[in-house]
Design a protein around this motif. Sequence first.
Motif, PDB file in Angstrom:
ATOM      1  N   GLU A   1      51.182  37.167 111.475  1.00 20.88           N
ATOM      2  CA  GLU A   1      52.068  36.025 111.402  1.00 20.88           C
ATOM      3  C   GLU A   1      53.393  36.111 112.101  1.00 20.88           C
ATOM      4  O   GLU A   1      54.182  34.991 112.006  1.00 20.88           O
ATOM      5  CB  GLU A   1      52.443  36.102 109.679  1.00 20.88           C
TER       6      GLU A   1
ATOM      7  N   TRP B   1      52.099  40.794 109.242  1.00 15.17           N
ATOM      8  CA  TRP B   1      50.671  40.415 108.775  1.00 15.17           C
ATOM      9  C   TRP B   1      50.481  40.216 107.299  1.00 15.17           C
ATOM     10  O   TRP B   1      51.269  40.535 106.362  1.00 15.17           O
ATOM     11  CB  TRP B   1      49.623  41.837 109.193  1.00 15.17           C
ATOM     12  N   ARG B   2      49.399  39.472 107.189  1.00 11.24           N
ATOM     13  CA  ARG B   2      48.712  38.974 105.912  1.00 11.24           C
ATOM     14  C   ARG B   2      47.262  39.269 105.762  1.00 11.24           C
ATOM     15  O   ARG B   2      46.498  39.109 106.689  1.00 11.24           O
ATOM     16  CB  ARG B   2      48.933  37.685 105.777  1.00 11.24           C
TER      17      ARG B   2
ATOM     18  N   ARG C   1      50.925  41.432 101.805  1.00  8.80           N
ATOM     19  CA  ARG C   1      51.528  41.258 103.142  1.00  8.80           C
ATOM     20  C   ARG C   1      52.173  42.575 103.598  1.00  8.80           C
ATOM     21  O   ARG C   1      52.604  43.254 102.790  1.00  8.80           O
ATOM     22  CB  ARG C   1      52.664  40.063 102.825  1.00  8.80           C
TER      23      ARG C   1
END
Length: 131
Positions: free
Chosen positions: A79, A101-102, A107
């Motif tokens: 992300e 990131w997810r 997360r």
Amino acid sequence: MSFGASSLRPAGSATCPCGRAAFRECCGPLLDGAPAPSAERLMRSRYTAFAVHDADHLARTWHPRTRPAELEFDDTVWEGLVVEDADEHGDAATVAFRAAWRRGDERGAVAERSRFLRRAGRWVYVDGDST
């Protein structure tokens, strides 16, 4: 998954996953095989390759001594990228970054100080330390 080509590339005018510019002016040419002008640009292109699942680029830009035989992608969505520091000295460089990131509802972020070497005029990723 063995190293292979990506099908998740953004359109040329879309913002590059690394956030620097339009994909066609940023990481697109590097993912197509153009040499990175700096270790930082190579690191950005490698982040983009992880985001779009371009294993060919990752393999091509990974030092053969430390490159894995295979690379598997999971459902992680990358992300955002922040380059915190880049330091080049001749044919060696380090780049510190943080990548958000997810994965589903989870997360997090990866923080690393990566090491790069220039071999035969091309930057390659060697390894990195989590920070």
